[in-house]
Design a protein around this motif. Sequence first.
Motif, PDB file in Angstrom:
ATOM      1  N   ARG A  74     -12.253  -4.235  -1.999  1.00 36.26           N
ATOM      2  CA  ARG A  74     -10.860  -4.611  -2.281  1.00 36.26           C
ATOM      3  C   ARG A  74     -10.189  -3.565  -3.166  1.00 36.26           C
ATOM      4  NH1 ARG A  74      -7.294  -7.916   0.305  1.00 36.26           N
ATOM      5  NH2 ARG A  74      -5.871  -8.947  -1.129  1.00 36.26           N
ATOM      6  N   ALA A  75     -10.925  -3.050  -4.152  1.00 31.30           N
ATOM      7  CA  ALA A  75     -10.360  -2.017  -5.013  1.00 31.30           C
ATOM      8  C   ALA A  75     -10.011  -0.765  -4.224  1.00 31.30           C
ATOM      9  CB  ALA A  75     -11.340  -1.679  -6.137  1.00 31.30           C
TER      10      ALA A  75
ATOM     11  N   MET B 194      -6.784  -1.429  -2.316  1.00 31.29           N
ATOM     12  CA  MET B 194      -5.638  -1.422  -3.210  1.00 31.29           C
ATOM     13  C   MET B 194      -5.297  -0.003  -3.674  1.00 31.29           C
ATOM     14  SD  MET B 194      -4.492  -4.450  -3.369  1.00 31.29           S
ATOM     15  CE  MET B 194      -5.067  -6.061  -2.839  1.00 31.29           C
ATOM     16  N   ARG B 195      -6.328   0.795  -3.945  1.00 34.07           N
ATOM     17  CA  ARG B 195      -6.078   2.189  -4.344  1.00 34.07           C
ATOM     18  C   ARG B 195      -5.355   2.934  -3.230  1.00 34.07           C
ATOM     19  NH1 ARG B 195     -11.178   3.834  -4.885  1.00 34.07           N
ATOM     20  NH2 ARG B 195     -11.227   2.800  -6.913  1.00 34.07           N
TER      21      ARG B 195
ATOM     22  N   GLY C 132      -1.798   1.940  -3.060  1.00 31.66           N
ATOM     23  CA  GLY C 132      -1.039   2.587  -4.112  1.00 31.66           C
ATOM     24  C   GLY C 132      -0.548   3.966  -3.699  1.00 31.66           C
TER      25      GLY C 132
ATOM     26  N   GLY D 291      -2.551   3.587  -8.722  1.00 35.13           N
ATOM     27  CA  GLY D 291      -3.745   3.213  -7.980  1.00 35.13           C
ATOM     28  C   GLY D 291      -3.946   1.716  -8.030  1.00 35.13           C
ATOM     29  N   GLU D 292      -5.223   1.283  -7.943  1.00 33.16           N
ATOM     30  CA  GLU D 292      -5.505  -0.137  -8.024  1.00 33.16           C
ATOM     31  C   GLU D 292      -5.361  -0.598  -9.466  1.00 33.16           C
ATOM     32  OE1 GLU D 292      -9.520   1.623  -9.033  1.00 33.16           O
ATOM     33  OE2 GLU D 292      -7.716   2.171  -7.939  1.00 33.16           O
TER      34      GLU D 292
ATOM     35  N   ASP E 182      -6.155  -7.890  -8.687  1.00 35.32           N
ATOM     36  CA  ASP E 182      -6.019  -7.763  -7.240  1.00 35.32           C
ATOM     37  C   ASP E 182      -4.642  -7.230  -6.893  1.00 35.32           C
ATOM     38  OD1 ASP E 182      -6.794  -7.942  -4.610  1.00 35.32           O
ATOM     39  OD2 ASP E 182      -6.271 -10.051  -4.413  1.00 35.32           O
TER      40      ASP E 182
ATOM     41  N   PHE F  33      -1.974  -3.268  -6.785  1.00 37.82           N
ATOM     42  CA  PHE F  33      -1.818  -1.828  -6.923  1.00 37.82           C
ATOM     43  C   PHE F  33      -0.495  -1.554  -7.631  1.00 37.82           C
ATOM     44  CE2 PHE F  33      -0.106  -3.101  -2.806  1.00 37.82           C
ATOM     45  CZ  PHE F  33       1.159  -2.522  -2.798  1.00 37.82           C
TER      46      PHE F  33
ATOM     47  N   HIS G  49     -11.202   6.254  -0.711  1.00 35.74           N
ATOM     48  CA  HIS G  49     -10.115   5.606   0.009  1.00 35.74           C
ATOM     49  C   HIS G  49     -10.620   5.085   1.350  1.00 35.74           C
ATOM     50  CE1 HIS G  49      -6.543   6.524  -2.440  1.00 35.74           C
ATOM     51  NE2 HIS G  49      -7.219   7.597  -2.815  1.00 35.74           N
TER      52      HIS G  49
ATOM     53  N   VAL H  56       0.877  -6.197  -3.924  1.00 32.97           N
ATOM     54  CA  VAL H  56      -0.402  -6.739  -3.458  1.00 32.97           C
ATOM     55  C   VAL H  56      -0.504  -6.538  -1.963  1.00 32.97           C
ATOM     56  CG1 VAL H  56      -0.565  -8.471  -5.281  1.00 32.97           C
ATOM     57  CG2 VAL H  56       0.593  -9.040  -3.141  1.00 32.97           C
ATOM     58  N   CYS H  57      -1.717  -6.661  -1.452  1.00 30.31           N
ATOM     59  CA  CYS H  57      -1.958  -6.639  -0.007  1.00 30.31           C
ATOM     60  C   CYS H  57      -2.300  -8.039   0.461  1.00 30.31           C
ATOM     61  CB  CYS H  57      -3.115  -5.703   0.346  1.00 30.31           C
ATOM     62  SG  CYS H  57      -2.769  -3.956   0.160  1.00 30.31           S
TER      63      CYS H  57
END
Length: 219
Positions: free
Chosen positions: A58-59, A62-63, A66, A86-87, A91, A93, A182, A216-217
Motif C-alpha cells: 500500500r505504501a 501511495m508513493r 504522489g 510521497g506516501e 493511508d 499521499f 514504485h 487517497v487511492c
Amino acid sequence: MPAGTAASAVVGESGLPATGPDAVVVVRDPWGRLRDLGWVPGHAVAVEPVAASTVGGRAVVMRSAGHVLAQAVQRLCPTAKLGRGGEVAGDGFAYDFDVPVPFTPDFLAEVARMMTRIIAEGQRFVRREVDAATAAREFSAEPHRVRLVDLLRDNGDLVTIYDNVDPWSGARVWRDLCGGPHVLGTGDIPPVKLTYTAPVRGRGVRNPRLQRVGGVCAD
C-alpha cells in the motif's frame, strides 16, 4: 529469481495476481528490502511477492500516486516547484509545492482530472542512480531539490531518480528524486481522490511557505 531476469517476468510466470488488491506490486529481497518489479538481480535470489493490499504494498502504491500528483500539478502549473512528497503515515499521499498563491478548489479539481489522465496513459516508472553532480544539473530549476542533492553530495551518496516514461515513445515525460520503490507504471494506481490542501513551512528557517496537497487511492 534467476540472474539477469526482471522481477516482473518472474512474477508473471508464477501466475500470481496482476490486478486488484492482491496484485503483486513489488518483491522483498533476501535482505528485507523492497524492490521494483523492474529490478534485475545480478545473481539468483529468492524473493517474496508483496501485494498491494499489504502495508508495504500500500505504501508503494501511495508513493507512486504522489508522483502522479506532482506531475499533474506541474503540467497545469509549470512554475510550481517541488517540495517534499510521497506516501504519508496511515493511508494516503501528499506533496508540497512552492507556488506564489494558494491552490483553489477549482484548481484541485483540475489536478484530480489530470491525475486520472496520467494514470490512464500507463507511464512506466524507471529507476536510475546518478552522482550528485548529475542530479544537481538535472534539477537546477528546482531549488528545494538542489538543497537536498547538496546534502547527499556531502555524504558522497548516489542519488536515485525515478523517471516517468511514455510507454509508446520511450521518452521521459517527468522525473523526481525518490528512493522508491514504485509500481511498474501509472496504470497500476487505483482511482485517486484529493482530500485537502493546506499551507506548510518548508525545511529551514528561511524556507518559504509551501502548499501541501494530499489525497487517497480507492481500494
